[in-house]
Design an enzyme around this catalytic site. Sequence first.
Site, PDB file in Angstrom:
ATOM      1  N   ASN A 159     -16.009   6.482  -5.387  1.00  0.00           N
ATOM      2  CA  ASN A 159     -16.108   5.527  -6.490  1.00  0.00           C
ATOM      3  C   ASN A 159     -16.822   4.236  -6.058  1.00  0.00           C
ATOM      4  O   ASN A 159     -17.735   3.769  -6.739  1.00  0.00           O
ATOM      5  CB  ASN A 159     -14.703   5.209  -7.031  1.00  0.00           C
ATOM      6  CG  ASN A 159     -14.784   4.240  -8.197  1.00  0.00           C
ATOM      7  OD1 ASN A 159     -15.555   4.431  -9.130  1.00  0.00           O
ATOM      8  ND2 ASN A 159     -14.017   3.171  -8.134  1.00  0.00           N
TER       9      ASN A 159
ATOM     10  N   SER B 221      -7.717  -5.576 -11.210  1.00  0.00           N
ATOM     11  CA  SER B 221      -6.353  -5.069 -11.410  1.00  0.00           C
ATOM     12  C   SER B 221      -5.461  -6.206 -11.898  1.00  0.00           C
ATOM     13  O   SER B 221      -4.611  -6.018 -12.784  1.00  0.00           O
ATOM     14  CB  SER B 221      -5.776  -4.521 -10.103  1.00  0.00           C
ATOM     15  OG  SER B 221      -6.130  -3.180  -9.930  1.00  0.00           O
TER      16      SER B 221
ATOM     17  N   GLY C 203     -20.641   6.516   2.490  1.00  0.00           N
ATOM     18  CA  GLY C 203     -19.550   6.922   1.586  1.00  0.00           C
ATOM     19  C   GLY C 203     -20.060   6.908   0.160  1.00  0.00           C
ATOM     20  O   GLY C 203     -20.727   5.954  -0.255  1.00  0.00           O
TER      21      GLY C 203
ATOM     22  N   LYS D 229       0.864  -1.196   0.000  1.00  0.00           N
ATOM     23  CA  LYS D 229       0.000   0.000   0.000  1.00  0.00           C
ATOM     24  C   LYS D 229       0.885   1.225   0.000  1.00  0.00           C
ATOM     25  O   LYS D 229       2.009   1.190   0.521  1.00  0.00           O
ATOM     26  CB  LYS D 229      -0.883   0.029   1.252  1.00  0.00           C
ATOM     27  CG  LYS D 229      -2.115   0.894   1.095  1.00  0.00           C
ATOM     28  CD  LYS D 229      -3.180   0.110   0.366  1.00  0.00           C
ATOM     29  CE  LYS D 229      -4.478   0.823   0.246  1.00  0.00           C
ATOM     30  NZ  LYS D 229      -5.535  -0.120  -0.151  1.00  0.00           N
TER      31      LYS D 229
ATOM     32  N   THR E 294     -14.809  -3.035  -7.658  1.00  0.00           N
ATOM     33  CA  THR E 294     -14.880  -3.266  -6.210  1.00  0.00           C
ATOM     34  C   THR E 294     -16.343  -3.400  -5.786  1.00  0.00           C
ATOM     35  O   THR E 294     -16.723  -4.343  -5.067  1.00  0.00           O
ATOM     36  CB  THR E 294     -14.193  -2.115  -5.440  1.00  0.00           C
ATOM     37  OG1 THR E 294     -12.873  -1.956  -5.970  1.00  0.00           O
ATOM     38  CG2 THR E 294     -14.114  -2.401  -3.962  1.00  0.00           C
TER      39      THR E 294
ATOM     40  N   GLY F 297     -18.692   3.599  -3.174  1.00  0.00           N
ATOM     41  CA  GLY F 297     -20.034   3.818  -2.630  1.00  0.00           C
ATOM     42  C   GLY F 297     -21.045   4.142  -3.719  1.00  0.00           C
ATOM     43  O   GLY F 297     -22.164   3.612  -3.721  1.00  0.00           O
ATOM     44  N   TYR F 298     -20.662   5.000  -4.653  1.00  0.00           N
ATOM     45  CA  TYR F 298     -21.600   5.343  -5.729  1.00  0.00           C
ATOM     46  C   TYR F 298     -21.955   4.100  -6.544  1.00  0.00           C
ATOM     47  O   TYR F 298     -23.141   3.820  -6.775  1.00  0.00           O
ATOM     48  CB  TYR F 298     -21.027   6.434  -6.659  1.00  0.00           C
ATOM     49  CG  TYR F 298     -21.821   6.484  -7.954  1.00  0.00           C
ATOM     50  CD1 TYR F 298     -23.159   6.891  -7.927  1.00  0.00           C
ATOM     51  CD2 TYR F 298     -21.288   6.035  -9.158  1.00  0.00           C
ATOM     52  CE1 TYR F 298     -23.935   6.858  -9.085  1.00  0.00           C
ATOM     53  CE2 TYR F 298     -22.055   6.006 -10.312  1.00  0.00           C
ATOM     54  CZ  TYR F 298     -23.375   6.414 -10.273  1.00  0.00           C
ATOM     55  OH  TYR F 298     -24.149   6.361 -11.396  1.00  0.00           O
TER      56      TYR F 298
HETATM   57  N1  GLU Z   1      -7.135  -0.010  -3.482  1.00  0.00           N
HETATM   58  C1  GLU Z   1      -7.846  -1.211  -3.798  1.00  0.00           C
HETATM   59  C2  GLU Z   1      -7.944  -2.112  -2.588  1.00  0.00           C
HETATM   60  O1  GLU Z   1      -7.841  -1.671  -1.473  1.00  0.00           O
HETATM   61  C3  GLU Z   1      -7.362  -1.904  -5.051  1.00  0.00           C
HETATM   62  C4  GLU Z   1      -5.913  -2.273  -5.093  1.00  0.00           C
HETATM   63  C5  GLU Z   1      -5.430  -2.735  -6.449  1.00  0.00           C
HETATM   64  O2  GLU Z   1      -6.181  -2.735  -7.406  1.00  0.00           O
HETATM   65  O3  GLU Z   1      -4.245  -3.094  -6.505  1.00  0.00           O
HETATM   66  O4  GLU Z   1      -8.216  -3.282  -2.698  1.00  0.00           O
END
Ligand code: GLU
Length: 417
Positions: free
Chosen positions: A222, A351, A219, A107, A191, A224-225
């Site tokens: 991206n 991803s 929220g 992260k 997501t 939540g919507y």
């Molecule tokens: N930020 C997103 C997560 O928390 C996606 C991470 C990604 O696509 O690598 O899962």
Amino acid sequence: MGSRRSKLLEDVKQHLCTCAEGLKLTPEMEAFLEMPMRELYVSLPVHMDDGSIKVFRGFRVQYNEALGPTKGGVRFHPEDTIETTRALAALMTWKCALHKLPLGGAKGGVICNPKELSHREIERLSRAYIRGIYQIIGPDRDIPAPDVYTNPQVMAWMMDEYSKLAGKNVFGAITGKPTILGGSAGRYDATARGGLYTVREAAKKLGINLKTARVAVHGFGNVGYHAAYLAKKMFGCKVVAVSDSKGAIFSADGLDPEDVSGHKHSTGSVLNYPGAKTLTNEELLELDVEILIPASLENVITKENAGKVKARILAEMANGPTTIEGEAILNSKGVHIIPDILCNGGGVIVSYFEMVQNYSGMQWGEEEIRSRLERKMKEAYHSVYNFASKNNVTMRQAAYTLAVGRVVEAMQLRGWI
Ligand code: GLU
């Protein structure tokens, strides 16, 4: 800043401890898994539009790479800390493992308030961040992606900066890019869509009819919507409440998420949406609904409010929205929790599909992505559900046990521990 306590980090470590016994982890394994493998702190001098130079602080945490190159988003947030980034990197590790992706977890974060920065300042900051972490990232090392307050445009700048430094186009260095630059179809709502596939499976188990189910979404970014929009569109749910950082809106007859989004774009908030009642964010969490979707930040459901939650399903589309104490109360009330590492895995799954397309030069259509995503989310949901039922543990303990078990197996086979 560095010594600030992080509730999320404490909770994530505690979840690891809880599954350590069942997995028969040695103290050495536990010691290794409770800290990241690698952390990089960067200072980023950025030329501001007014001619001044501002120095921003950022981090990249690579938590564990036993299963493959590390993967995880970059957050631009004024309250970001290294501790939170570390916790989120741990969550990415367990998330990738749980969903059987050949990836480790990472992260990143930059302490900044993008709402106060111009388009060009955000571009310069994004490029500076990539220059800062260039040495430790790359398609077979660590692949950044979007997270809170970062988006496909930011990913395009990051990919471009990486490519400039590498002296060639490296689309696979970053995911969540615009589709014209090697981004994947279906990444933008992955997501939320992935989370809703798990909600559908949970509703079947609990005998909840989604056509008449009421949904509240905490929220309205991206995730939540799209969660609100797709819950209505895919299942016919009634989305009775949504919220943003300024407050919540409620309508017993149901809201039109697309229209609310238009209102938010033109006014800056969901508040004062015509015909809707204003509530606080706290009141939204306590509404009489079947499905509650936290889709913003961590530590939203706590010991203070968990007792008042009325939802039957808690679909954790945010990372770490429920504290350990909050969860204990929800468990005693029989709320079905779809834990974050299971529920919000759709983003990193798509991803991963994006990386596969970038490596192979192939382009999959939206239908192909959706059916692959659905298959993976359903498989993960049922493996967690079955493990939880068989071993009489919570959904979160089941998810952690499966995920940590896979990371440990990879570490043993590699001869690390
Ligand atoms: N930020 C997103 C997560 O928390 C996606 C991470 C990604 O696509 O690598 O899962």
